[in-house]
Design a protein around this motif. Sequence first.
Motif, PDB file in Angstrom:
ATOM      1  N   GLU A 177       0.849  -1.183   0.000  1.00 24.79           N
ATOM      2  CA  GLU A 177       0.000   0.000   0.000  1.00 24.79           C
ATOM      3  C   GLU A 177       0.887   1.237   0.000  1.00 24.79           C
ATOM      4  N   VAL A 178       0.725   2.081  -1.003  1.00 24.97           N
ATOM      5  CA  VAL A 178       1.470   3.337  -1.119  1.00 24.97           C
ATOM      6  C   VAL A 178       0.516   4.448  -0.686  1.00 24.97           C
ATOM      7  N   TRP A 179       0.848   5.138   0.400  1.00 30.44           N
ATOM      8  CA  TRP A 179      -0.134   6.042   0.999  1.00 30.44           C
ATOM      9  C   TRP A 179       0.518   7.288   1.587  1.00 30.44           C
ATOM     10  N   LYS A 180      -0.312   8.299   1.763  1.00 30.67           N
ATOM     11  CA  LYS A 180       0.048   9.456   2.568  1.00 30.67           C
ATOM     12  C   LYS A 180      -1.237  10.021   3.146  1.00 30.67           C
ATOM     13  N   PRO A 181      -1.173  10.629   4.319  1.00 27.86           N
ATOM     14  CA  PRO A 181      -2.396  11.135   4.952  1.00 27.86           C
ATOM     15  C   PRO A 181      -3.155  12.096   4.040  1.00 27.86           C
ATOM     16  N   GLY A 182      -4.476  11.899   3.982  1.00 25.88           N
ATOM     17  CA  GLY A 182      -5.330  12.788   3.212  1.00 25.88           C
ATOM     18  C   GLY A 182      -5.451  12.465   1.744  1.00 25.88           C
ATOM     19  N   ALA A 183      -4.823  11.376   1.286  1.00 22.98           N
ATOM     20  CA  ALA A 183      -4.860  11.007  -0.136  1.00 22.98           C
ATOM     21  C   ALA A 183      -5.285   9.545  -0.276  1.00 22.98           C
ATOM     22  N   PRO A 184      -5.912   9.177  -1.399  1.00 26.39           N
ATOM     23  CA  PRO A 184      -6.271   7.766  -1.608  1.00 26.39           C
ATOM     24  C   PRO A 184      -5.034   6.901  -1.789  1.00 26.39           C
ATOM     25  N   SER A 185      -5.108   5.691  -1.282  1.00 21.35           N
ATOM     26  CA  SER A 185      -3.983   4.764  -1.375  1.00 21.35           C
ATOM     27  C   SER A 185      -3.856   4.179  -2.775  1.00 21.35           C
ATOM     28  N   LYS A 186      -2.629   3.810  -3.129  1.00 20.49           N
ATOM     29  CA  LYS A 186      -2.363   2.989  -4.300  1.00 20.49           C
ATOM     30  C   LYS A 186      -1.978   1.600  -3.801  1.00 20.49           C
ATOM     31  N   VAL A 187      -2.365   0.568  -4.534  1.00 23.30           N
ATOM     32  CA  VAL A 187      -2.081  -0.806  -4.128  1.00 23.30           C
ATOM     33  C   VAL A 187      -1.365  -1.533  -5.254  1.00 23.30           C
ATOM     34  N   VAL A 188      -0.270  -2.207  -4.906  1.00 23.13           N
ATOM     35  CA  VAL A 188       0.501  -3.015  -5.857  1.00 23.13           C
ATOM     36  C   VAL A 188       0.497  -4.452  -5.352  1.00 23.13           C
ATOM     37  N   LEU A 189       0.149  -5.401  -6.227  1.00 23.18           N
ATOM     38  CA  LEU A 189       0.140  -6.818  -5.859  1.00 23.18           C
ATOM     39  C   LEU A 189       1.544  -7.390  -5.974  1.00 23.18           C
ATOM     40  N   ILE A 190       1.907  -8.259  -5.024  1.00 25.37           N
ATOM     41  CA  ILE A 190       3.247  -8.840  -4.988  1.00 25.37           C
ATOM     42  C   ILE A 190       3.156 -10.359  -4.910  1.00 25.37           C
ATOM     43  N   ALA A 191       3.908 -11.036  -5.762  1.00 29.02           N
ATOM     44  CA  ALA A 191       4.106 -12.482  -5.642  1.00 29.02           C
ATOM     45  C   ALA A 191       5.602 -12.734  -5.643  1.00 29.02           C
ATOM     46  N   CYS A 192       6.092 -13.479  -4.665  1.00 31.34           N
ATOM     47  CA  CYS A 192       7.541 -13.692  -4.558  1.00 31.34           C
ATOM     48  C   CYS A 192       7.863 -15.168  -4.415  1.00 31.34           C
ATOM     49  N   LYS A 193       8.836 -15.596  -5.165  1.00 31.46           N
ATOM     50  CA  LYS A 193       9.302 -16.976  -5.169  1.00 31.46           C
ATOM     51  C   LYS A 193      10.810 -16.989  -4.936  1.00 31.46           C
ATOM     52  N   GLY A 194      11.346 -18.154  -4.629  1.00 26.44           N
ATOM     53  CA  GLY A 194      12.781 -18.297  -4.455  1.00 26.44           C
ATOM     54  C   GLY A 194      13.205 -19.711  -4.794  1.00 26.44           C
ATOM     55  N   THR A 195      14.432 -19.874  -5.271  1.00 24.43           N
ATOM     56  CA  THR A 195      14.907 -21.199  -5.658  1.00 24.43           C
ATOM     57  C   THR A 195      16.416 -21.299  -5.509  1.00 24.43           C
ATOM     58  N   HIS A 196      16.868 -22.497  -5.223  1.00 27.43           N
ATOM     59  CA  HIS A 196      18.304 -22.794  -5.261  1.00 27.43           C
ATOM     60  C   HIS A 196      18.715 -23.288  -6.642  1.00 27.43           C
ATOM     61  N   GLY A 197      17.755 -23.335  -7.576  1.00 28.82           N
ATOM     62  CA  GLY A 197      18.020 -23.893  -8.885  1.00 28.82           C
ATOM     63  C   GLY A 197      18.588 -22.889  -9.875  1.00 28.82           C
ATOM     64  N   LYS A 198      18.511 -23.253 -11.131  1.00 30.58           N
ATOM     65  CA  LYS A 198      19.081 -22.474 -12.233  1.00 30.58           C
ATOM     66  C   LYS A 198      18.077 -21.413 -12.714  1.00 30.58           C
ATOM     67  N   PRO A 199      18.527 -20.490 -13.584  1.00 27.39           N
ATOM     68  CA  PRO A 199      17.608 -19.463 -14.105  1.00 27.39           C
ATOM     69  C   PRO A 199      16.343 -20.035 -14.743  1.00 27.39           C
ATOM     70  N   ALA A 200      16.438 -21.206 -15.379  1.00 30.87           N
ATOM     71  CA  ALA A 200      15.243 -21.800 -15.991  1.00 30.87           C
ATOM     72  C   ALA A 200      14.161 -22.039 -14.941  1.00 30.87           C
ATOM     73  N   GLN A 201      14.577 -22.412 -13.740  1.00 25.86           N
ATOM     74  CA  GLN A 201      13.612 -22.609 -12.666  1.00 25.86           C
ATOM     75  C   GLN A 201      12.984 -21.276 -12.256  1.00 25.86           C
ATOM     76  N   VAL A 202      13.786 -20.224 -12.268  1.00 28.14           N
ATOM     77  CA  VAL A 202      13.253 -18.888 -11.957  1.00 28.14           C
ATOM     78  C   VAL A 202      12.197 -18.491 -12.979  1.00 28.14           C
ATOM     79  N   HIS A 203      12.450 -18.757 -14.263  1.00 29.70           N
ATOM     80  CA  HIS A 203      11.485 -18.411 -15.310  1.00 29.70           C
ATOM     81  C   HIS A 203      10.154 -19.117 -15.062  1.00 29.70           C
ATOM     82  N   ALA A 204      10.218 -20.391 -14.673  1.00 32.61           N
ATOM     83  CA  ALA A 204       8.995 -21.140 -14.384  1.00 32.61           C
ATOM     84  C   ALA A 204       8.283 -20.553 -13.164  1.00 32.61           C
TER      85      ALA A 204
END
Length: 455
Positions: free
Chosen positions: A197-224
């Motif tokens: 949530e990106v906010w400041k008093p007196g103004a409407p909030s902006k919302v950004v959705l987040i999805a986070c993954k992690g791997t010990h594998g190779k870049p191909a696994q990151v792409h998946a």
Amino acid sequence: MIRGEMMGKNAAAVLRDLVQPWNVAIHSTSGLAGSVAEVSDADDKERRGKSQELLRRKPGLRAVPMGDRGQSIELTPWTLLHTLGRANVLARQGAGRGLAEHWASLKYCQALNGNHGRFMTLSDEGRNPIRHYKAVQSGELGIGFALAVAQEVLRQRYPDHSVSVIDAEIALRAGWTLTGKEDSTHRAPKRPHFFLEVWKPGAPSKVVLIACKGTHGKPAQVHAQLSTAAVHVEAVHLGGPDGTPAMVFGTEIPGKDPITLHLLEAAGDGTLLLPAGAGEVDLDIPPDDRAVVPGIDLEWGTGDEPRMVSGYHVRPEDHGWFRRVLAHADAAGLMAFSGGGEPTARYLSKRQGKRHFEQYTHAGTGIVQDIAYSVHGVKFVGTDHVFRLNGTRVEAFSGIARDLFKDLAAGRVEEYRQGAHALREKWSDEQWDAKWNGPVSLNRDGSVLAIRVLG
């Protein structure tokens, strides 16, 4: 918990290492977006061949402009653990009681180091987890890296705003039943992990959705993983079908090579604007639990016949309610981080896990502080945890600046936000407090995480 029988550096040396800054490489290019699109296309082709339903993914994933994120970000391990602890403190309340999830970040006290090129890597300790623990390690560290970078990107874009990290599961439970058979037709099993949530008093909030993954594998696994993350962030729409911004992260954690954060984003405004004639939103008023039927109308706002798909749709008439949901979930996370059961519970509904936090309390619930320490000359109130680090007893402390704590403990969300926003640039960046005699991390939300050798 850190294993006391482990041999290695003495505790004082480990604590010094926690405040050593290292660079974390950021990879966000059109080539990465193309590789992820190829993985998604291949998955679609395979599903068509098996007559399976295609997955809906966030369209238009692209590189984040260099000016918003740089080629790397400088982080200390202690900042990362603070970020992870704040993110996880409300997670999985049924099993971990929330606060235990927060202290669990301390198991990574010796997991991170750096190489001669000044880039962060796994340490010898971090490279030798037991086998079933590696997936947990990459997933949890991936959350810390992703949220640290995401907040920095948004602060670059909106320098006069504050940024709050909110557990998406907690927020969505205020409006939708996320598990079970009831209303399951359009329920989405893959959802964003966090709302920023990106906010400041007196103004409407902006919302950004987040999805986070992690791997010990190779870049191909990151792409998946990024292809799957695109499914997670497509599950929530704010307003129109193409107006919700999102970021997807894949953290590559190799054995000895530098840790690299792979990042793509989808454009959108994400502002929770109110319908014409709606009054101002009072964040002090607790949001009511709602029973919204899951489903996103892809034709919403076009005048065409509804075309319903799985997911969760926050429509403009609900924007004021959702702003209160986000603010109260943020407040609940801060109070849980300070160790307070009753103050945490006041900001959660029954469906969000209120009862789990009513079952344990500390003296600070009546604004009588359980433990108070000064860090860089500022009074903080919170809770502590004592454990052994390579055989030496150490004390970790987490809390909130006393004046901000008092506002939240009294239910004054508006006053907390005004105070925290005014102070956001005034917290010290120095991560070693000589008087405390150990690492300290001060977050712009007014929270602190500190650790020192006991006695």
